[in-house]
Design a protein around this motif. Structure first.
Motif, PDB file in Angstrom:
ATOM      1  N   GLN A   1       0.881  -1.296  -0.023  1.00  0.00           N
ATOM      2  CA  GLN A   1      -0.058   0.110   0.158  1.00  0.00           C
ATOM      3  C   GLN A   1       0.814   1.203   0.056  1.00  0.00           C
ATOM      4  O   GLN A   1       1.821   1.138   0.822  1.00  0.00           O
ATOM      5  CB  GLN A   1      -0.868  -0.067   1.372  1.00  0.00           C
ATOM      6  CG  GLN A   1      -2.187  -1.185   1.099  1.00  0.00           C
ATOM      7  CD  GLN A   1      -2.847  -0.900   2.347  1.00  0.00           C
ATOM      8  OE1 GLN A   1      -2.728  -0.269   3.347  1.00  0.00           O
ATOM      9  NE2 GLN A   1      -4.192  -1.619   2.360  1.00  0.00           N
ATOM     10  N   TYR A   2       0.792   2.047  -1.104  1.00  0.00           N
ATOM     11  CA  TYR A   2       1.329   3.431  -1.043  1.00  0.00           C
ATOM     12  C   TYR A   2       0.644   4.610  -0.622  1.00  0.00           C
ATOM     13  O   TYR A   2      -0.719   4.630  -0.886  1.00  0.00           O
ATOM     14  CB  TYR A   2       1.782   3.640  -2.536  1.00  0.00           C
ATOM     15  CG  TYR A   2       2.709   2.661  -2.899  1.00  0.00           C
ATOM     16  CD1 TYR A   2       4.005   2.894  -2.986  1.00  0.00           C
ATOM     17  CD2 TYR A   2       2.315   1.344  -3.570  1.00  0.00           C
ATOM     18  CE1 TYR A   2       5.286   2.036  -3.487  1.00  0.00           C
ATOM     19  CE2 TYR A   2       3.264   0.397  -3.848  1.00  0.00           C
ATOM     20  CZ  TYR A   2       4.604   0.838  -3.821  1.00  0.00           C
ATOM     21  OH  TYR A   2       5.655  -0.084  -4.515  1.00  0.00           O
ATOM     22  N   LEU A   3       1.240   5.658  -0.042  1.00  0.00           N
ATOM     23  CA  LEU A   3       0.567   7.221   0.346  1.00  0.00           C
ATOM     24  C   LEU A   3       1.136   8.035  -0.739  1.00  0.00           C
ATOM     25  O   LEU A   3       2.347   7.853  -1.100  1.00  0.00           O
ATOM     26  CB  LEU A   3       0.985   7.507   1.788  1.00  0.00           C
ATOM     27  CG  LEU A   3       0.094   6.410   2.526  1.00  0.00           C
ATOM     28  CD1 LEU A   3       0.619   6.908   4.116  1.00  0.00           C
ATOM     29  CD2 LEU A   3      -1.295   6.458   2.529  1.00  0.00           C
ATOM     30  N   ALA A   4       0.464   8.700  -1.298  1.00  0.00           N
ATOM     31  CA  ALA A   4       0.895   9.884  -2.211  1.00  0.00           C
ATOM     32  C   ALA A   4       0.275  10.852  -2.178  1.00  0.00           C
ATOM     33  O   ALA A   4      -1.048  11.082  -1.840  1.00  0.00           O
ATOM     34  CB  ALA A   4       0.816   9.108  -3.809  1.00  0.00           C
ATOM     35  N   VAL A   5       1.020  11.929  -2.457  1.00  0.00           N
ATOM     36  CA  VAL A   5       0.224  13.217  -2.503  1.00  0.00           C
ATOM     37  C   VAL A   5       0.320  13.729  -4.036  1.00  0.00           C
ATOM     38  O   VAL A   5       1.375  13.601  -4.722  1.00  0.00           O
ATOM     39  CB  VAL A   5       1.146  14.480  -1.851  1.00  0.00           C
ATOM     40  CG1 VAL A   5       0.720  15.899  -2.060  1.00  0.00           C
ATOM     41  CG2 VAL A   5       0.843  14.251  -0.269  1.00  0.00           C
ATOM     42  N   GLY A   6      -0.992  14.146  -4.599  1.00  0.00           N
ATOM     43  CA  GLY A   6      -0.837  14.481  -6.011  1.00  0.00           C
ATOM     44  C   GLY A   6      -2.160  15.402  -6.180  1.00  0.00           C
ATOM     45  O   GLY A   6      -2.905  15.746  -5.377  1.00  0.00           O
ATOM     46  N   LYS A   7      -2.185  15.733  -7.647  1.00  0.00           N
ATOM     47  CA  LYS A   7      -3.242  16.675  -7.839  1.00  0.00           C
ATOM     48  C   LYS A   7      -4.688  15.809  -7.899  1.00  0.00           C
ATOM     49  O   LYS A   7      -4.882  14.858  -8.052  1.00  0.00           O
ATOM     50  CB  LYS A   7      -3.184  17.202  -9.144  1.00  0.00           C
ATOM     51  CG  LYS A   7      -1.901  18.177  -9.376  1.00  0.00           C
ATOM     52  CD  LYS A   7      -2.085  18.707 -10.770  1.00  0.00           C
ATOM     53  CE  LYS A   7      -1.026  19.860 -11.050  1.00  0.00           C
ATOM     54  NZ  LYS A   7      -0.979  20.242 -12.428  1.00  0.00           N
ATOM     55  N   LEU A   8      -5.637  16.694  -7.318  1.00  0.00           N
ATOM     56  CA  LEU A   8      -7.061  16.100  -7.030  1.00  0.00           C
ATOM     57  C   LEU A   8      -7.713  16.411  -8.435  1.00  0.00           C
ATOM     58  O   LEU A   8      -7.962  17.591  -9.076  1.00  0.00           O
ATOM     59  CB  LEU A   8      -7.520  16.958  -6.082  1.00  0.00           C
ATOM     60  CG  LEU A   8      -8.924  16.408  -5.400  1.00  0.00           C
ATOM     61  CD1 LEU A   8      -8.700  15.148  -4.788  1.00  0.00           C
ATOM     62  CD2 LEU A   8      -9.543  17.385  -4.355  1.00  0.00           C
ATOM     63  N   LYS A   9      -8.069  15.313  -9.120  1.00  0.00           N
ATOM     64  CA  LYS A   9      -9.007  15.488 -10.149  1.00  0.00           C
ATOM     65  C   LYS A   9     -10.538  15.064  -9.688  1.00  0.00           C
ATOM     66  O   LYS A   9     -10.847  14.810  -8.573  1.00  0.00           O
ATOM     67  CB  LYS A   9      -8.716  14.051 -11.193  1.00  0.00           C
ATOM     68  CG  LYS A   9      -7.097  14.165 -11.521  1.00  0.00           C
ATOM     69  CD  LYS A   9      -6.894  13.011 -12.276  1.00  0.00           C
ATOM     70  CE  LYS A   9      -5.330  13.234 -13.017  1.00  0.00           C
ATOM     71  NZ  LYS A   9      -5.132  12.100 -13.825  1.00  0.00           N
ATOM     72  N   LYS A  10     -11.432  15.700 -10.678  1.00  0.00           N
ATOM     73  CA  LYS A  10     -12.703  15.656 -10.570  1.00  0.00           C
ATOM     74  C   LYS A  10     -13.391  14.369 -10.238  1.00  0.00           C
ATOM     75  O   LYS A  10     -13.010  13.233 -10.667  1.00  0.00           O
ATOM     76  CB  LYS A  10     -13.631  16.316 -11.619  1.00  0.00           C
ATOM     77  CG  LYS A  10     -14.966  16.290 -11.380  1.00  0.00           C
ATOM     78  CD  LYS A  10     -15.464  17.228 -12.568  1.00  0.00           C
ATOM     79  CE  LYS A  10     -16.884  17.592 -12.378  1.00  0.00           C
ATOM     80  NZ  LYS A  10     -17.631  18.401 -13.481  1.00  0.00           N
ATOM     81  N   HIS A  11     -14.161  14.131  -8.966  1.00  0.00           N
ATOM     82  CA  HIS A  11     -14.633  13.014  -8.569  1.00  0.00           C
ATOM     83  C   HIS A  11     -13.686  11.980  -7.802  1.00  0.00           C
ATOM     84  O   HIS A  11     -14.134  10.817  -7.680  1.00  0.00           O
ATOM     85  CB  HIS A  11     -15.415  12.378  -9.779  1.00  0.00           C
ATOM     86  CG  HIS A  11     -16.569  13.054 -10.358  1.00  0.00           C
ATOM     87  ND1 HIS A  11     -17.441  13.764  -9.496  1.00  0.00           N
ATOM     88  CD2 HIS A  11     -16.895  13.552 -11.533  1.00  0.00           C
ATOM     89  CE1 HIS A  11     -18.286  14.450 -10.311  1.00  0.00           C
ATOM     90  NE2 HIS A  11     -17.985  14.449 -11.471  1.00  0.00           N
ATOM     91  N   SER A  12     -12.439  12.350  -7.747  1.00  0.00           N
ATOM     92  CA  SER A  12     -11.485  11.356  -7.365  1.00  0.00           C
ATOM     93  C   SER A  12     -11.633  11.531  -5.483  1.00  0.00           C
ATOM     94  O   SER A  12     -11.924  12.483  -5.153  1.00  0.00           O
ATOM     95  CB  SER A  12     -10.058  11.746  -7.711  1.00  0.00           C
ATOM     96  OG  SER A  12      -9.803  13.161  -7.258  1.00  0.00           O
ATOM     97  N   GLN A  13     -11.518  10.037  -5.242  1.00  0.00           N
ATOM     98  CA  GLN A  13     -11.494   9.961  -3.755  1.00  0.00           C
ATOM     99  C   GLN A  13     -10.094   9.983  -3.032  1.00  0.00           C
ATOM    100  O   GLN A  13      -9.166   9.437  -3.591  1.00  0.00           O
ATOM    101  CB  GLN A  13     -12.283   8.607  -3.360  1.00  0.00           C
ATOM    102  CG  GLN A  13     -13.574   8.422  -4.070  1.00  0.00           C
ATOM    103  CD  GLN A  13     -14.649   9.498  -3.523  1.00  0.00           C
ATOM    104  OE1 GLN A  13     -14.682   9.804  -2.178  1.00  0.00           O
ATOM    105  NE2 GLN A  13     -15.586  10.144  -4.349  1.00  0.00           N
ATOM    106  N   CYS A  14     -10.077  10.765  -1.879  1.00  0.00           N
ATOM    107  CA  CYS A  14      -8.739  10.861  -1.391  1.00  0.00           C
ATOM    108  C   CYS A  14      -9.061  10.815   0.058  1.00  0.00           C
ATOM    109  O   CYS A  14     -10.170  10.859   0.626  1.00  0.00           O
ATOM    110  CB  CYS A  14      -7.886  12.236  -1.829  1.00  0.00           C
ATOM    111  SG  CYS A  14      -8.577  13.365  -1.430  1.00  0.00           S
ATOM    112  N   ILE A  15      -8.061  10.882   1.067  1.00  0.00           N
ATOM    113  CA  ILE A  15      -7.923  10.627   2.562  1.00  0.00           C
ATOM    114  C   ILE A  15      -8.317  11.935   2.993  1.00  0.00           C
ATOM    115  O   ILE A  15      -9.011  12.281   3.884  1.00  0.00           O
ATOM    116  CB  ILE A  15      -6.741   9.916   2.814  1.00  0.00           C
ATOM    117  CG1 ILE A  15      -6.527   8.568   2.475  1.00  0.00           C
ATOM    118  CG2 ILE A  15      -6.948  10.059   4.437  1.00  0.00           C
ATOM    119  CD1 ILE A  15      -5.270   8.038   2.478  1.00  0.00           C
ATOM    120  N   GLN A  16      -7.644  12.832   2.407  1.00  0.00           N
ATOM    121  CA  GLN A  16      -7.618  14.633   2.820  1.00  0.00           C
ATOM    122  C   GLN A  16      -7.099  15.379   1.599  1.00  0.00           C
ATOM    123  O   GLN A  16      -6.359  15.166   0.924  1.00  0.00           O
ATOM    124  CB  GLN A  16      -6.611  14.734   4.136  1.00  0.00           C
ATOM    125  CG  GLN A  16      -6.768  15.912   4.814  1.00  0.00           C
ATOM    126  CD  GLN A  16      -5.863  16.055   6.084  1.00  0.00           C
ATOM    127  OE1 GLN A  16      -5.676  15.014   6.618  1.00  0.00           O
ATOM    128  NE2 GLN A  16      -5.648  17.305   6.795  1.00  0.00           N
TER     129      GLN A  16
END
Length: 482
Positions: free
Chosen positions: A302-317
């Motif tokens: 399992q990887y954790l990553a910081v990236g650009k937020l795309k429309k309708h994408s799910q993220c932790i924070q």
């Protein structure tokens, strides 16, 4: 009525190259002077618009580029137009359209002109209510008014003058006199808007909805004072295409009263997300740009990553800045001993481990690493507070509640102040569920920084952490968030 007959009216119709004064020009104008009893003067002229006339306009009006090639440009007839209009009440069918073109083109050649306005659409709606349609053609058919040269300035102006004469005769309740008052809303309201809708607006916080003729919401707004805010949409002389189309489409207003400005702001955001009205665009700029993501690769890690937020994408924070996300991820790595090779920071889409596979020895055992990632995420979520904001309701008999759960706006609503509440879950279950976003939480955080006494924080079992008793010392001001 005698007062009205002592006035003079300039009844106007124009033809144009398009639908808004900023980018279009007049191709024809007709002005009929009425003294309250009869027509006393009449003038009309073709106008060279100094721009191309679209085929669709030619199909509607019969005016093409050849017809206006030798016609005067507006600058050469501006003085005559000004003299005919100055000091007279400006009358037209859908008055704001004609008024915006003439005022704009007069200003371009140095004439400062304003006038009181009468719209024969609004007049007809008030004096002859209940008709199927209030377009000029249908009104003339229903009222047996002869109309020749339809969609030409002279023919439409003559028909509007006959309609105006009839309305003067039929106005037994002083409608026209009320509309001519400088303070009258009819001097600025869109032609199709029902005045009863505006009069129903209260002087309280809330959310308002502009609807088109089919009942579809085209704009949602919030207000500290609903009546004052809605009225502000119709003031000023704005000739931009978007505004002109916007005003033309407004047929009805509905509203929902809120207890305070924050609840109005939150409801506005939620309704824009739900309805996505055609003329709401401003809130798009408040959406966060970056997120903290978790994904499982084909190797089982399992990887954790910081990236650009795309429309309708799910993220932790979510984060406004990439650096904020990187800071949080680095803290999680330090706190939970996460291998930095299984984390991705910012712009790089390739995990560090893929580029430096052997430099730092073997990777951690998959199960142990994935368990740490799960613990890190659980910790991050649990660090987000759950709390409820309690305030005054819409009336003296109720209280308002805004519920935030694990750092996300969850629900809001109202309860009778005398309702029996045995646990905080009783409040939560009665509120209206909403789906918040980052911007809504920014609004909430700004509010609680000003009014911390209204906040009750909750632990995992929903038991209240007691705070000092609330007082009324913060209740008098309105919230200014931006």
């Amino acid at each position: 009525m005698n007062k009205l007959k002592n006035m003079e009216y300039a009844i106007v119709d124009i033809e144009t190259t398009g639908g808004h004064a900023r980018g279009s020009r007049m191709t024809e104008i007709a002005i009929v002077i009425h003294d309250g009893g009869k027509v006393i003067e009449r003038w009309e002229s073709l106008i060279n618009p100094e721009q191309y006339i679209p085929l669709a306009i030619f199909g509607l009006t019969g005016i093409n580029n050849e017809l206006v090639a030798d016609a005067p440009v507006f600058a050469s007839i501006a003085e005559q137009v000004f003299n005919l209009l100055e000091g007279r009440v400006f009358v037209a069918h859908n008055v704001n359209f004609d008024y915006s073109f003439i005022r704009h083109q007069l200003e371009e050649v140095g004439y400062k002109w304003t006038a009181r306005k009468l719209c024969t659409v609004r007049l007809s709606r008030k004096i002859k209510p209940g008709l199927r349609s209030y377009s000029l053609g249908n009104l003339c058919d229903n009222l047996a008014i002869p109309i020749a040269n339809r969609h030409r300035a002279g023919g439409d102006a003559d028909a509007t003058a006959v309609l105006f004469s009839y309305l003067l005769q039929w106005d037994n309740e002083g409608v026209m006199e009320q509309m001519l008052k400088k303070t009258s809303a009819d001097q600025r309201f869109p032609a199709n808007l029902s005045p009863e809708d505006f009069e129903a607006l209260p002087d309280t916080p809330g959310v308002y909805y502009f609807l088109n003729q089919h009942g579809k919401v085209i704009y949602v707004g919030k207000a500290i004072n609903l009546k004052k805010r809605v009225a502000s949409h119709f003031t000023g002389h704005n000739i931009n295409k978007q505004r002109q189309h916007f005003l033309k489409e407004i047929y009805h207003i509905t509203f929902e009263v809120c207890a305070n400005e924050l609840m109005a702001l939150l409801l506005e955001c939620a309704e824009i997300k739900r309805l996505w009205p055609a003329y709401n665009r401003a809130l798009k700029r408040f959406e966060p740009k970056f997120g903290l993501f978790k994904y499982e690769a084909v190797n089982g890690y399992q990887y954790l990553a910081v990236g650009k937020l795309k429309k309708h994408s799910q993220c932790i924070q979510v984060f406004n800045l990439e650096s904020e996300g990187i800071h949080v991820l680095r803290q999680l790595m330090t706190t939970f001993g996460l291998d930095h090779r299984l984390c991705t920071f910012g712009l790089s889409s390739v995990p560090y481990v893929s580029r430096n596979n052997n430099e730092y020895g073997d990777l951690p055992e998959i199960g142990a690493h994935n368990a740490k990632v799960d613990l890190a995420i659980d910790y991050l979520v649990e660090q987000q507070p759950t709390f409820v904001i309690t305030g005054k309701g819409r009336t003296a008999e109720e209280k308002s509640y805004i519920w935030v759960e694990q750092g996300n706006f969850y629900a809001m609503g109202y309860l009778d102040q005398y309702a029996q509440v045995d646990a905080m879950e009783d409040i939560r279950s009665t509120l209206t569920r909403y789906y918040g976003n980052h911007y809504m939480m920014q609004l909430i955080k700004a509010y609680i920084s000003k009014y911390p006494h209204q906040v009750t924080y909750l632990n995992d079992s929903q038991k209240t952490i007691l705070l000092p008793e609330q007082t009324g010392e913060y209740e008098d001001g309105s919230l200014r968030l931006f």
